[in-house]
Design a protein around this motif. Structure first.
Motif, PDB file in Angstrom:
ATOM      1  N   LEU A   1      22.699  38.629 -20.507  1.00  0.00           N
ATOM      2  CA  LEU A   1      21.518  37.906 -20.044  1.00  0.00           C
ATOM      3  C   LEU A   1      20.380  38.827 -19.633  1.00  0.00           C
TER       4      LEU A   1
ATOM      5  N   LEU B   1      19.972  33.975 -12.520  1.00  0.00           N
ATOM      6  CA  LEU B   1      19.760  33.289 -13.790  1.00  0.00           C
ATOM      7  C   LEU B   1      18.284  33.098 -14.113  1.00  0.00           C
TER       8      LEU B   1
ATOM      9  N   THR C   1      16.555  35.798 -16.238  1.00  0.00           N
ATOM     10  CA  THR C   1      17.121  36.102 -17.552  1.00  0.00           C
ATOM     11  C   THR C   1      16.039  36.612 -18.503  1.00  0.00           C
TER      12      THR C   1
ATOM     13  N   ALA D   1      18.947  38.024 -24.014  1.00  0.00           N
ATOM     14  CA  ALA D   1      19.905  36.931 -24.159  1.00  0.00           C
ATOM     15  C   ALA D   1      20.078  36.542 -25.617  1.00  0.00           C
TER      16      ALA D   1
END
Length: 570
Positions: A156, A176, A179, A184
């Motif tokens: 990620l 998250l 990212t 990714a």
């Protein structure tokens, strides 16, 4: 020379080395080298070390194992589980990227190597048997999931920490939002490609006309294509400027001479993890080595394997590496590629040395996401979730060992998990043996065989009770036998004789001897005779040196049928 070759196996197989064997070993070495280059870099990253440490750990250790190891096909080097254990152990005493971290890795390899060599010289290879297969399966499955989870941050392109699954999950969730989309995408495509290569590339190559051998080579080299493609993509499209993290500069050199740390505090902090890594590494290594040796009807010496793996780790400690062991996937590839002797490992080391000198500048733009994808695909092949259902159906005690090991490894870390697994195995063994299976048996009509009265139609005599003891007698279960005999005697008013059938008893320790003496005295006071039958020679030798047989309130019979005939006619 023959005596010396027992301790230095290269002196044995080296004398019979010929041109045909050389060709097979060279072919295997080429295939394994292509596979090892990205794997070595990836496992160094997993251990928290610079990429070149993975290459260094795959050169001298391989050569030393080829000299001292007994397996003809085992491929030694960095592996996923040991790399995870390394990161977990030294991450607690030093920060990644520092000189202290690298020194701790060298020290860990040194301690592990010394412990393995010591075990080998003392012929303690049998101690690995105390790690049951369910415990190992649960640990490796949980470790595989932990390793895969730990690499998601590279896929990620985010920062995340943690040594347990809950810690990793929380850290990944928190990061998250940061990212990196390009990373990714690159990591996801690489994952898909590597999974496709593992399952679909070989059949495709066969369908388009390649020979089986060429297709196999292409399938093994497939991951290298992913490395090349993603490296070229990052370089050509300038993806490093878009936030894609790359390996960076890797020194172009052979393994340097290094020195582990010998500070008392460092040694004290690492001795426990070193023992754990040694045992886990040895079990993993000897398992695959025995499997491959059996396929060619070759002999494996576990004690010599300890020496070989110990020498490999000592070599890693003094040449810039970290703990190593025999790898499952690369050993299978080595075997399938036709390796006949450990010389294939030496040729692999030469190939990796040439790569360290010539190819390291080419990996500057190799994305970390590609290495993470390589690790994930490799470790997920180790995950065996079916072990839970299989042990549940077969034995709940084994299931508990698997579940405890796996859950604690995931929840509290690898050291706690494997320690709990070993402890559970020992406790389960003690529990099982402390409650020995003792069957009351009778004569099968028309034969001289005796079977459980609750399972078969057999002849019995109310004056005689025969108890078949299906376990060696020792301190943990002797009292159980006492209680069982006491209960059974109290049930039969006509009972005159108790026969202990010792056909399955391999040993009687001193505590059990005292229990037998107490049983004898108690039955004599009750007017009941105590007899033994089918006592094995070594057990009889021990009992003959005691007062038990002189004071026995009965006889010792060679066979149970002889005891039945004699006592039923009295």
């Amino acid at each position: 020379m023959t005596h010396l070759s027992r301790y230095i196996p290269i002196l044995d197989w080296g004398r019979r080395y010929d041109r045909a064997t050389l060709a097979n070993d060279l072919t295997a070495a080429v295939i394994v080298t292509v596979m090892l280059i990205p794997q070595s870099l990836a496992y160094a990253m997993l251990a928290g070390l610079p990429a070149e440490a993975g290459i260094y750990a795959s050169i001298v250790p391989i050569i030393l194992y080829a000299i001292f190891g007994s397996s003809r096909a085992l491929a030694v080097g960095p592996v996923a589980v040991v790399s995870l254990l390394t990161a977990s152990a030294i991450g607690k005493i030093a920060a990644q990227g520092t000189a202290d971290y690298a020194t701790a890795a060298l020290t860990l390899a040194f301690l592990s190597g010394g412990f393995l060599v010591l075990m080998g010289l003392l012929r303690l290879g049998f101690l690995a048997n105390f790690l049951s297969h369910p415990v190992i399966a649960g640990f490796i499955t949980a470790s595989g999931l932990l390793i895969a989870a730990s690499q998601l941050k590279h896929i990620l392109g985010i920062d995340a920490q943690g040594h347990t699954l809950p810690e990793m999950a929380v850290s990944l969730w928190a990061g998250l939002a940061q990212t990196n989309g390009v990373t990714a995408l690159l990591g996801s495509l690489t994952l898909l490609f590597l999974f496709w290569v593992r399952g679909r590339l070989r059949p495709l190559l066969v369908r388009i006309g390649l020979s089986a051998g060429a297709a196999e080579f292409g399938a093994k080299a497939g991951p290298a294509l992913g490395v090349v493609a993603t490296t070229l993509a990052v370089w050509g499209l300038g993806l490093a400027d878009a936030g894609v993290r790359v390996v960076g500069e890797v020194p172009r050199s052979l393994p340097p001479l290094t020195m582990p740390g010998f500070e008392v505090d460092l040694l004290r902090a690492l001795i426990g993890p070193a023992i754990l890594i040694s045992v886990i590494g040895f079990v993993e290594s000897v398992s695959v080595a025995q499997t491959l040796a059996a396929k060619r009807r070759q002999r494996l010496n576990p004690d010599q394997e300890l020496v070989g793996l110990g020498a490999a780790n000592l070599g890693a400690a003094f040449t810039g590496g970290f703990p190593v062991t025999g790898g499952f996937s690369r050993s299978v590839v080595n075997f399938d590629a036709g390796a006949e002797t450990p010389a294939a490992g030496i040729f692999t080391a030469i190939g990796l040395a040439l790569a360290a000198l010539a190819l390291t500048p080419l990996v500057y733009y190799l994305p970390n996401a590609t290495l993470a994808a390589t690790i994930i695909v490799a470790v997920l092949s180790l995950v065996d979730l079916s072990i839970f259902t299989r042990t549940w159906r077969y034995a709940r005690s084994d299931f508990s060992a698997v579940a405890i090991t796996a859950l604690l490894t995931l929840g509290l870390g690898v050291e706690v998990g494997v320690a709990a697994g070993v402890g559970t195995s020992v406790l389960l063994h003690l529990f099982k043996t402390s409650r020995p299976h003792v069957a009351e048996v009778g004569l099968v009509p028309g034969t001289q065989h005796f079977r459980n009265i609750h399972r078969h139609e057999v002849l019995t005599d109310p004056r005689i009770v025969t108890l078949r003891v299906d376990e060696s007698l020792y301190f943990a279960n002797a009292r159980t036998l006492e209680d069982l005999i006491q209960t059974r005697v109290a049930e039969g008013t006509e009972l005159r004789h108790v026969v202990l059938m010792f056909s399955a008893v391999n040993a009687v320790d001193f505590s059990a001897l005292e229990s037998l003496e107490a049983i004898n005295h108690r039955l004599r006071d009750m007017g009941v005779g105590l007899h033994l039958s089918e006592v094995k020679g070594p057990v009889m030798d021990r009992l003959s040196a005691t007062e038990l047989l002189h004071e026995l309130n009965g006889r010792v019979y060679l066979s149970q049928y002889e005891a039945w005939e004699d006592l039923s006619q009295r």
